[in-house]
Design an enzyme around this catalytic site. Structure first.
Site, PDB file in Angstrom:
ATOM      1  N   ASN A   9       0.719  -1.146   0.092  1.00 47.61           N
ATOM      2  CA  ASN A   9       0.063  -0.064   0.195  1.00 47.61           C
ATOM      3  C   ASN A   9       0.949   1.191   0.027  1.00 47.61           C
ATOM      4  O   ASN A   9       1.329   1.525   1.144  1.00 47.61           O
ATOM      5  CB  ASN A   9      -0.784  -0.034   1.375  1.00 47.61           C
ATOM      6  CG  ASN A   9      -1.779   1.220   1.248  1.00 47.61           C
ATOM      7  OD1 ASN A   9      -1.781   2.082   0.443  1.00 47.61           O
ATOM      8  ND2 ASN A   9      -2.174   1.448   2.681  1.00 47.61           N
ATOM      9  N   TRP A  10       0.878   2.077  -0.958  1.00 52.53           N
ATOM     10  CA  TRP A  10       1.960   3.200  -1.338  1.00 52.53           C
ATOM     11  C   TRP A  10       1.229   4.302  -0.793  1.00 52.53           C
ATOM     12  O   TRP A  10       2.029   5.323  -0.512  1.00 52.53           O
ATOM     13  CB  TRP A  10       2.165   3.257  -2.735  1.00 52.53           C
ATOM     14  CG  TRP A  10       3.114   2.188  -3.540  1.00 52.53           C
ATOM     15  CD1 TRP A  10       3.501   0.947  -2.863  1.00 52.53           C
ATOM     16  CD2 TRP A  10       3.265   2.073  -4.663  1.00 52.53           C
ATOM     17  NE1 TRP A  10       3.890   0.209  -3.707  1.00 52.53           N
ATOM     18  CE2 TRP A  10       4.142   0.863  -5.061  1.00 52.53           C
ATOM     19  CE3 TRP A  10       3.342   2.923  -5.934  1.00 52.53           C
ATOM     20  CZ2 TRP A  10       4.501   0.719  -6.135  1.00 52.53           C
ATOM     21  CZ3 TRP A  10       3.492   2.499  -7.154  1.00 52.53           C
ATOM     22  CH2 TRP A  10       4.430   1.481  -7.128  1.00 52.53           C
ATOM     23  N   LYS A  11       0.089   4.221  -0.219  1.00 53.42           N
ATOM     24  CA  LYS A  11      -0.532   5.461   0.240  1.00 53.42           C
ATOM     25  C   LYS A  11      -0.367   6.839  -0.497  1.00 53.42           C
ATOM     26  O   LYS A  11      -0.318   6.597  -1.866  1.00 53.42           O
ATOM     27  CB  LYS A  11      -0.005   5.699   1.856  1.00 53.42           C
ATOM     28  CG  LYS A  11      -0.142   4.444   2.608  1.00 53.42           C
ATOM     29  CD  LYS A  11       0.055   4.655   4.199  1.00 53.42           C
ATOM     30  CE  LYS A  11       0.103   3.369   4.994  1.00 53.42           C
ATOM     31  NZ  LYS A  11       0.163   3.401   6.253  1.00 53.42           N
ATOM     32  N   HIS A  95      -9.389   0.724   5.056  1.00 53.96           N
ATOM     33  CA  HIS A  95      -8.168   0.939   5.870  1.00 53.96           C
ATOM     34  C   HIS A  95      -8.295   2.020   6.977  1.00 53.96           C
ATOM     35  O   HIS A  95      -9.196   2.933   6.901  1.00 53.96           O
ATOM     36  CB  HIS A  95      -6.944   1.414   4.692  1.00 53.96           C
ATOM     37  CG  HIS A  95      -5.628   1.388   5.444  1.00 53.96           C
ATOM     38  ND1 HIS A  95      -5.275   2.332   6.234  1.00 53.96           N
ATOM     39  CD2 HIS A  95      -4.698   0.668   5.165  1.00 53.96           C
ATOM     40  CE1 HIS A  95      -4.099   2.242   6.559  1.00 53.96           C
ATOM     41  NE2 HIS A  95      -3.656   1.014   5.842  1.00 53.96           N
ATOM     42  N   GLU A  97      -6.757   4.156   8.226  1.00 57.83           N
ATOM     43  CA  GLU A  97      -6.392   5.467   7.874  1.00 57.83           C
ATOM     44  C   GLU A  97      -7.957   6.059   7.198  1.00 57.83           C
ATOM     45  O   GLU A  97      -8.012   7.508   7.442  1.00 57.83           O
ATOM     46  CB  GLU A  97      -5.125   5.848   7.023  1.00 57.83           C
ATOM     47  CG  GLU A  97      -3.797   5.615   7.916  1.00 57.83           C
ATOM     48  CD  GLU A  97      -2.705   5.068   6.975  1.00 57.83           C
ATOM     49  OE1 GLU A  97      -2.570   5.309   5.900  1.00 57.83           O
ATOM     50  OE2 GLU A  97      -1.732   4.707   7.317  1.00 57.83           O
ATOM     51  N   GLU A 167      -5.023  -5.422  10.585  1.00 57.73           N
ATOM     52  CA  GLU A 167      -4.072  -4.631  10.859  1.00 57.73           C
ATOM     53  C   GLU A 167      -4.267  -3.634  12.119  1.00 57.73           C
ATOM     54  O   GLU A 167      -5.130  -2.818  12.239  1.00 57.73           O
ATOM     55  CB  GLU A 167      -4.082  -3.510   9.669  1.00 57.73           C
ATOM     56  CG  GLU A 167      -3.825  -4.206   8.321  1.00 57.73           C
ATOM     57  CD  GLU A 167      -3.367  -2.796   7.226  1.00 57.73           C
ATOM     58  OE1 GLU A 167      -2.074  -3.243   6.884  1.00 57.73           O
ATOM     59  OE2 GLU A 167      -3.986  -2.029   7.101  1.00 57.73           O
ATOM     60  N   GLY A 173       2.598   1.661  10.829  1.00 60.03           N
ATOM     61  CA  GLY A 173       3.516   2.941  10.530  1.00 60.03           C
ATOM     62  C   GLY A 173       4.163   3.420  11.837  1.00 60.03           C
ATOM     63  O   GLY A 173       4.970   4.348  12.081  1.00 60.03           O
ATOM     64  N   SER A 213       3.615  -2.604  10.306  1.00 62.20           N
ATOM     65  CA  SER A 213       5.169  -2.541  10.311  1.00 62.20           C
ATOM     66  C   SER A 213       5.743  -3.935   9.959  1.00 62.20           C
ATOM     67  O   SER A 213       6.725  -4.410  10.466  1.00 62.20           O
ATOM     68  CB  SER A 213       5.483  -2.174  11.691  1.00 62.20           C
ATOM     69  OG  SER A 213       5.150  -0.981  11.961  1.00 62.20           O
ATOM     70  N   GLY A 234       3.022  -1.093   4.341  1.00 60.40           N
ATOM     71  CA  GLY A 234       2.792   0.214   3.916  1.00 60.40           C
ATOM     72  C   GLY A 234       4.316   0.683   3.700  1.00 60.40           C
ATOM     73  O   GLY A 234       4.730   0.441   2.594  1.00 60.40           O
ATOM     74  N   GLY A 235       5.088   1.241   4.783  1.00 63.61           N
ATOM     75  CA  GLY A 235       6.322   1.661   4.558  1.00 63.61           C
ATOM     76  C   GLY A 235       7.292   0.839   3.768  1.00 63.61           C
ATOM     77  O   GLY A 235       8.074   1.430   2.888  1.00 63.61           O
TER      78      GLY A 235
HETATM   79  C1  PEP Z   1      -0.831  -0.207   6.217  1.00 67.07           C
HETATM   80  O1  PEP Z   1      -0.872   1.230   6.303  1.00 67.07           O
HETATM   81  O2  PEP Z   1      -1.418  -0.918   5.665  1.00 67.07           O
HETATM   82  C2  PEP Z   1       0.692  -0.721   6.902  1.00 67.07           C
HETATM   83  C3  PEP Z   1       0.612  -1.657   7.278  1.00 67.07           C
HETATM   84  O3  PEP Z   1       1.681   0.258   7.254  1.00 67.07           O
HETATM   85  P1  PEP Z   1       2.979  -0.058   7.721  1.00 67.07           P
HETATM   86  O4  PEP Z   1       3.398  -1.308   6.982  1.00 67.07           O
HETATM   87  O5  PEP Z   1       3.827   1.251   7.335  1.00 67.07           O
HETATM   88  O6  PEP Z   1       3.000  -0.473   9.249  1.00 67.07           O
END
Ligand code: PEP
Length: 253
Positions: A9-11, A95, A97, A167, A173, A213, A234-235
């Protein structure tokens, strides 16, 4: 046997030039790891160029959200039909967010789930508890509500198009990860609830991703748990080496 499924997920990151470079790197990594199903979810502005790069690759392209109507006066939104028409195969729905910053509720998640299925998309439906909820011992109550309301009205056939992403909000994050045992405990419960919504057989076939993470150093341990079938990343999905490392660590070679 469930094939591991890793989605990046590049957000709200990546202009077109770096998006193209990242997509090329992901395509290479995916070709090197055919044992894993791979998807990326770029921002809407990069979908066209990323779809172009990934056309003949094994990597699926997702959007990070969709609307529940097919068309109409909904400024700034994308309908599932538009997403499908563009060439995307997947959509991420619910998600944390979007729940936290954009007013997504279990009801809108459910509307979007039905709309995306009608358009023929594959879904990644996200659920997760906040730190406050976990500390108040409400984790299972919250997750059961999100799962049952988010997937309300889906039958066995519809659920074949759904992946669940667990999640924990406190792990997204933040660098904090649920321990493999904590995640497994939740995933096993989710699969049991899915077995109430659908047949045991369908519940056994559905992929449940972990997100929060995930990185090359922790993916193997997470994936060694019996009910963890992949990751929503994500990251670490923004760095080609990290994402490739996650693909490499996500299956038994
Ligand atoms: C996400 O936003 O779906 C996520 C899991 O982010 P991160 O891997 O950065 O925690």
């Amino acid at each position: 046997m469930r094939k591991p499924f890793i989605a990046g997920n590049w957000k709200m990151n990546m202009l077109n030039e770096p998006a193209v470079a990242l997509a090329k790197a992901v395509a290479e990594a995916a070709k090197a790891h055919p044992g894993v199903e791979v998807a990326v979810a770029p921002p809407a502005t990069s979908l066209a160029v990323v779809l172009d790069v990934l056309r003949d690759s094994p990597v699926a392209v997702a959007t990070q959200n969709c609307h529940w109507e097919s068309e109409g006066a909904f400024t700034g939104e994308l309908s599932p039909e538009m997403i499908k028409d563009m060439g995307c195969s997947h959509v991420i729905i619910g998600h944390s967010e979007r729940r936290q910053y954009f007013g997504e509720t279990d009801e809108t998640v459910n509307q979007k789930v039905h709309a995306a299925l009608r358009a023929g998309l594959m879904l990644i439906v996200c659920i997760g508890e906040t730190l406050e909820e976990r500390e108040a011992a409400k984790t299972f109550e919250v997750l059961e509500r999100q799962l049952r309301k988010g997937l309300a009205g889906l039958d066995d056939v519809a659920l074949a198009s759904v992946t669940i992403a667990y999640e924990p909000v406190w792990a997204i994050g933040t660098g904090l990860t649920a321990t493999p045992e904590q995640a497994q405990e939740v995933h096993a419960k989710l699969r049991a609830w899915l077995g109430d919504l659908a047949s045991e057989e369908r519940a056994g076939q559905m992929r449940i991703q972990y997100g929060g993470s995930v990185k090359p150093s922790n993916v193997k341990e997470l994936m060694s748990q019996p009910d963890i079938d992949g990751a929503l990343v994500g990251g670490a999905s923004l760095k080609p080496d990290s994402f490739a490392g996650i693909l490499a660590g996500s299956y038994m070679s």
